[in-house]
Design an enzyme around this catalytic site. Structure first.
Site, PDB file in Angstrom:
ATOM      1  N   TYR A 119     114.164  27.645  41.902  1.00  0.00           N
ATOM      2  CA  TYR A 119     113.941  28.519  43.066  1.00  0.00           C
ATOM      3  C   TYR A 119     113.545  29.936  42.648  1.00  0.00           C
ATOM      4  O   TYR A 119     112.900  30.643  43.408  1.00  0.00           O
ATOM      5  CB  TYR A 119     115.220  28.614  43.907  1.00  0.00           C
ATOM      6  CG  TYR A 119     115.299  27.607  45.026  1.00  0.00           C
ATOM      7  CD1 TYR A 119     115.225  26.248  44.759  1.00  0.00           C
ATOM      8  CD2 TYR A 119     115.467  28.012  46.349  1.00  0.00           C
ATOM      9  CE1 TYR A 119     115.320  25.320  45.785  1.00  0.00           C
ATOM     10  CE2 TYR A 119     115.563  27.091  47.371  1.00  0.00           C
ATOM     11  CZ  TYR A 119     115.490  25.747  47.081  1.00  0.00           C
ATOM     12  OH  TYR A 119     115.590  24.831  48.092  1.00  0.00           O
TER      13      TYR A 119
ATOM     14  N   LYS B  99     119.484  15.759  36.086  1.00  0.00           N
ATOM     15  CA  LYS B  99     118.433  14.818  35.675  1.00  0.00           C
ATOM     16  C   LYS B  99     118.294  14.979  34.161  1.00  0.00           C
ATOM     17  O   LYS B  99     117.223  15.278  33.619  1.00  0.00           O
ATOM     18  CB  LYS B  99     117.144  15.164  36.453  1.00  0.00           C
ATOM     19  CG  LYS B  99     116.063  14.145  36.389  1.00  0.00           C
ATOM     20  CD  LYS B  99     116.397  12.824  37.072  1.00  0.00           C
ATOM     21  CE  LYS B  99     115.309  11.816  36.743  1.00  0.00           C
ATOM     22  NZ  LYS B  99     115.675  10.421  37.060  1.00  0.00           N
TER      23      LYS B  99
ATOM     24  N   ASP C 116     118.816  10.619  40.944  1.00  0.00           N
ATOM     25  CA  ASP C 116     118.285   9.454  41.683  1.00  0.00           C
ATOM     26  C   ASP C 116     119.402   8.456  41.999  1.00  0.00           C
ATOM     27  O   ASP C 116     119.478   7.904  43.097  1.00  0.00           O
ATOM     28  CB  ASP C 116     117.121   8.789  40.917  1.00  0.00           C
ATOM     29  CG  ASP C 116     117.425   8.557  39.440  1.00  0.00           C
ATOM     30  OD1 ASP C 116     118.473   9.024  38.952  1.00  0.00           O
ATOM     31  OD2 ASP C 116     116.609   7.900  38.772  1.00  0.00           O
TER      32      ASP C 116
ATOM     33  N   ASP D 229     120.303  21.463  47.192  1.00  0.00           N
ATOM     34  CA  ASP D 229     119.642  21.580  48.490  1.00  0.00           C
ATOM     35  C   ASP D 229     119.532  20.198  49.128  1.00  0.00           C
ATOM     36  O   ASP D 229     119.847  20.006  50.306  1.00  0.00           O
ATOM     37  CB  ASP D 229     118.250  22.213  48.286  1.00  0.00           C
ATOM     38  CG  ASP D 229     117.537  22.455  49.606  1.00  0.00           C
ATOM     39  OD1 ASP D 229     118.215  22.845  50.572  1.00  0.00           O
ATOM     40  OD2 ASP D 229     116.312  22.243  49.668  1.00  0.00           O
TER      41      ASP D 229
ATOM     42  N   ASP E  80     122.250  18.277  52.170  1.00  0.00           N
ATOM     43  CA  ASP E  80     121.713  17.735  53.428  1.00  0.00           C
ATOM     44  C   ASP E  80     122.097  16.269  53.583  1.00  0.00           C
ATOM     45  O   ASP E  80     122.424  15.804  54.674  1.00  0.00           O
ATOM     46  CB  ASP E  80     120.178  17.850  53.469  1.00  0.00           C
ATOM     47  CG  ASP E  80     119.707  19.153  54.114  1.00  0.00           C
ATOM     48  OD1 ASP E  80     120.506  20.101  54.183  1.00  0.00           O
ATOM     49  OD2 ASP E  80     118.537  19.217  54.556  1.00  0.00           O
TER      50      ASP E  80
HETATM   51  C1  IPM Z   1     118.976  25.908  52.729  1.00  0.00           C
HETATM   52  C2  IPM Z   1     117.546  25.997  53.140  1.00  0.00           C
HETATM   53  C3  IPM Z   1     116.823  27.020  52.271  1.00  0.00           C
HETATM   54  C4  IPM Z   1     116.913  26.528  50.844  1.00  0.00           C
HETATM   55  C5  IPM Z   1     115.382  27.299  52.659  1.00  0.00           C
HETATM   56  C6  IPM Z   1     115.242  27.631  54.109  1.00  0.00           C
HETATM   57  C7  IPM Z   1     114.754  28.330  51.792  1.00  0.00           C
HETATM   58  O1  IPM Z   1     116.923  24.753  53.100  1.00  0.00           O
HETATM   59  O2  IPM Z   1     119.693  26.924  52.804  1.00  0.00           O
HETATM   60  O3  IPM Z   1     119.403  24.821  52.335  1.00  0.00           O
HETATM   61  O4  IPM Z   1     116.080  25.726  50.403  1.00  0.00           O
HETATM   62  O5  IPM Z   1     117.832  26.952  50.149  1.00  0.00           O
HETATM   63 MN    MN Z   2     118.275  23.100  52.652  1.00  0.00          MN
END
Ligand code: IPM
Ligand code: MN
Length: 363
Positions: free
Chosen positions: A145, A195, A227, A251, A255
């Site tokens: 990032y 990884k 993976d 990230d 999710d």
């Molecule tokens: C998160 C979001 C951010 C990230 C984006 C919006 C830059 O997806 O906070 O998870 O990738 O960190």
């Molecule tokens: Mn995110």
């Protein structure tokens, strides 16, 4: 005079302002019924800040955050700004610089599925009979990032793009220590995801975490390749306790864990630095499809406030009471659109009011 607690409130875009409205109701109870001297100041961030001030992270906002004890953020971005060049997009031009500016290298994203609410999960209920309680810890200021160079290059007959993944040993060490310490407060298990069969940053990641683990003999450490990890989490989520990830992997994994609880509308997150200064925000996004419709789930935002109260203000029992109030409201059957499987869902506002009611019952 009671100690002052200053919170910088940054509602942002999309559903941010709506869910923040409901969170203010809880803050009000903390101020009036529990006599906590909380002082809030609101600042613009993201798309709204671009419209009003020409920049996604105005100086005034940054200054306001600096002067506060903690930051409570809504969400940023939306289709209106999708055509902007990548680096000017609200989320890229506000969230990432905020994380870097305050050195918020720790990102905690708890994903809890309560036993009695396990039918909310997209997984088959027999796989998650007892629910699960996973704490994703994502390294937030390093890796691909933030590595340089990171750009698109168009010259002569060449057209390519480059991103750079860098992890310094000290960055891995400090996040590893946080993960082991958090694990000691829970089921004493850390699963680190990388990884390392391919990437050098991951090889250093794994080696460093193994070294740090020697100082925490009570914690059971295991490693999974990314993976394989995404499969294991779906197959068998209750085997996990603390999951530790580098930035990009975290990230994705956070999710994934999030949606397994039923809706990312219920997931808070906390990011902080070495001095424990923190930014708290829902893990989900701006949800432009339901913006302004009184449909958004305020739970992630209220849980983010609860994390703020716990980590920044060290008021564990009050934070627990807020969590309890939310759990109770769900058990009473109140559901917003995102977690309802019929037409009997309640509005954002009603959900907020019901959480307030449950909270007052706990006091
Ligand atoms: C998160 C979001 C951010 C990230 C984006 C919006 C830059 O997806 O906070 O998870 O990738 O960190
Ligand atoms: Mn995110």
């Amino acid at each position: 005079m009671h100690k002052k607690y200053k919170i910088a409130i940054l509602p942002g875009d999309g559903i941010g302002p709506e869910v923040m409205q409901e969170t203010y109701k809880i803050i009000k109870i903390l101020q009036t019924k529990l006599c906590i001297n909380i002082i809030t100041s609101e600042y613009d961030i993201g798309g709204i800040a671009i419209e009003k001030h020409g920049t996604a992270l105005p100086k005034k906002t940054l200054l306001g955050c600096k002067k506060s004890d903690a930051i409570l953020l809504g969400s940023v971005g939306g289709p209106k700004w999708d055509t902007l060049p990548s680096k000017e997009r609200p989320e890229i031009a506000s969230l990432l610089p905020l994380r870097k500016y305050f050195n918020l290298f720790v990102n905690l994203r708890p994903a809890i599925l309560y036993k009695k609410l396990n039918y909310l999960s997209p997984l088959k209920t027999n796989n998650i009979k007892n629910g699960f309680d996973i704490l994703c810890i994502r390294e937030l200021t390093g890796g691909i990032y933030f590595g340089k160079p990171s750009q698109e290059i168009h010259k002569e007959n060449m057209h390519y793009a480059i991103d750079t993944a860098i992890y310094h040993k000290y960055e891995i060490k400090r996040i590893a220590k946080i993960a082991f310490k958090e694990a000691l407060k829970r089921k004493c298990k850390v699963t680190s995801i990388d990884k390392a069969n391919v990437l050098y940053t991951s090889k250093l990641w794994r080696k460093t975490i193994n070294e740090i683990s020697k100082k925490y003999p009570k914690v059971h450490l295991s490693h999974l390749y990314f993976d394989n990890a995404v499969m294991q989490i779906i197959k068998n989520p209750y085997q996990f306790d603390v999951i530790l990830c580098p930035n990009l992997i975290g990230d994705v994994i956070s999710d994934e864990c999030g949606i397994l609880t039923g809706s990312i509308g219920m997931l808070p997150s906390a990011s902080f630095n070495i001095k424990n200064f923190g930014l708290y925000e829902p893990a989900g996004g701006t949800a432009p499809d339901i913006q302004g419709k009184n449909l958004a789930n305020p739970i992630a935002q209220i849980l983010s406030l609860s994390m703020l109260i716990k980590h920044s203000f060290k008021m564990n029992s009050i934070s627990n009471l807020i969590n309890l109030a939310i759990h109770k409201t769900l058990l009473k059957g109140f559901r917003t659109y995102d977690i309802s499987n019929d037409k009997n869902f309640v509005t954002t506002e009603k959900m907020g009011n019901e959480i307030v009611k449950s909270f007052l019952e706990e006091l």
